[in-house]
Design an enzyme around this catalytic site. Sequence first.
Site, PDB file in Angstrom:
ATOM      1  N   TYR A  11       0.822  -1.217   0.000  1.00 43.67           N
ATOM      2  CA  TYR A  11       0.000   0.000   0.000  1.00 43.67           C
ATOM      3  C   TYR A  11       0.856   1.268   0.000  1.00 43.67           C
ATOM      4  CZ  TYR A  11      -3.298   3.424   2.040  1.00 43.67           C
ATOM      5  OH  TYR A  11      -4.059   4.534   2.322  1.00 43.67           O
ATOM      6  N   ALA A  70       9.403  -2.804   3.465  1.00 40.76           N
ATOM      7  CA  ALA A  70       9.124  -4.238   3.581  1.00 40.76           C
ATOM      8  C   ALA A  70       9.088  -4.653   5.047  1.00 40.76           C
ATOM      9  CB  ALA A  70      10.194  -5.035   2.839  1.00 40.76           C
ATOM     10  N   ALA A  71       7.929  -5.153   5.490  1.00 38.29           N
ATOM     11  CA  ALA A  71       7.784  -5.571   6.889  1.00 38.29           C
ATOM     12  C   ALA A  71       6.479  -6.321   7.075  1.00 38.29           C
ATOM     13  CB  ALA A  71       7.810  -4.360   7.826  1.00 38.29           C
ATOM     14  N   ARG A  72       6.463  -7.172   8.057  1.00 37.84           N
ATOM     15  CA  ARG A  72       5.199  -7.713   8.553  1.00 37.84           C
ATOM     16  C   ARG A  72       4.625  -6.693   9.523  1.00 37.84           C
ATOM     17  NH1 ARG A  72       4.148 -13.272   7.849  1.00 37.84           N
ATOM     18  NH2 ARG A  72       5.849 -14.404   6.822  1.00 37.84           N
ATOM     19  N   TYR A 137       5.414  -6.631  17.144  1.00 40.71           N
ATOM     20  CA  TYR A 137       5.473  -5.755  15.977  1.00 40.71           C
ATOM     21  C   TYR A 137       6.177  -4.444  16.329  1.00 40.71           C
ATOM     22  CZ  TYR A 137       3.979  -2.236  12.621  1.00 40.71           C
ATOM     23  OH  TYR A 137       3.962  -1.187  11.727  1.00 40.71           O
ATOM     24  N   ALA A 280      -9.568  -5.162  25.361  1.00 40.65           N
ATOM     25  CA  ALA A 280      -8.501  -5.062  26.357  1.00 40.65           C
ATOM     26  C   ALA A 280      -7.262  -4.415  25.754  1.00 40.65           C
ATOM     27  CB  ALA A 280      -8.157  -6.445  26.899  1.00 40.65           C
ATOM     28  N   GLY A 281      -6.718  -3.443  26.471  1.00 38.68           N
ATOM     29  CA  GLY A 281      -5.482  -2.811  26.048  1.00 38.68           C
ATOM     30  C   GLY A 281      -5.631  -1.630  25.120  1.00 38.68           C
TER      31      GLY A 281
END
Length: 318
Positions: A11, A70-72, A137, A280-281
């Site tokens: 994207y 580039a990454a998860r 992450y 939660a969180g």
Amino acid sequence: MKLLVTGGAGYIGSVVGSQLLAAGHEVVVLDSLLTGHEDAVPDGARFVRAGIEEAADAIDSSFDAVLHFAARSLVGQSVAEPELYWWNNVGGTLRLLDAMRAAGVRRLVFSSTAATYGQPEVSPITEDTPAVPINPYGQSKLAVDHALAGEARAHDLAAVSLRYFNVGGALGRYGERHDPETHLIPNVLMVPAGRRDAVDVFGTDYPTPDGTAVRDYLHVEDLGRAHLLALDWTGTAEAAGQHRVYNLGSGTGYSVREVVEAARRVTGHPVPTNDKERRAGDPPVLVASAERIAADLGWRPKHGLDTIVEDAWTFMQR
């Protein structure tokens, strides 16, 4: 300049790649297509289908700089399978830095994240806010930021990390296509698109003006413009050996209900909602300050929420 754009079939990478081409640069896209789309590679770019760990085969001394996307990036997946995030986000970036060092390429713009801050109690978040990420992450992205700082000091890298929360909108044919889709704006727009019946609103009793959580949203065109400004800075005399971190944000943010209302205005659809309990969180407010990059590089967002939603809606209807 000749530029390598990692993750350039995704994207944000595709949008920035198209902006770089429009600015007259030569662009090579490196993408494994694990989450990217080959038809999103910008027209005019050369495409190399490969993972970030194979960057050494794609970069040589003819390149001037790298823009690294580039990454998860799925928070839930990072909790369930953290090893994927350490191997790809951190290990892959270290391989990229090795390849850049060997090729003598000493300029890098890194797509980081405001998830590096975790859940700070201050708002808006500045670059001086302690970075305490709460999931693998965010932890993996912060680890890369630290690696870039060390690389800059030791090997004269000129690097910029850009931290931001939520991105929306589209630029022409380059837009958001995730599977699964976890972002609010496209999920809201799936209702008028006929792909879901209603939107779940998690938490209506937050200490915010309308009771729903407030988050930062930036138009992808604004975000891309920041990357180009950061790239320009890496070419200045002062940049060698420096790693700068900049937040990108609106400074105010928008609530969930404001996003839904914007979708109603743009699409003319009622967009029903289902009120749910808080997750939660989830903190009440996550908003980033962009005062530092405004002062240093002259960047400020130009587009508001309605434009973000309108451009996302136009892209979705394609």
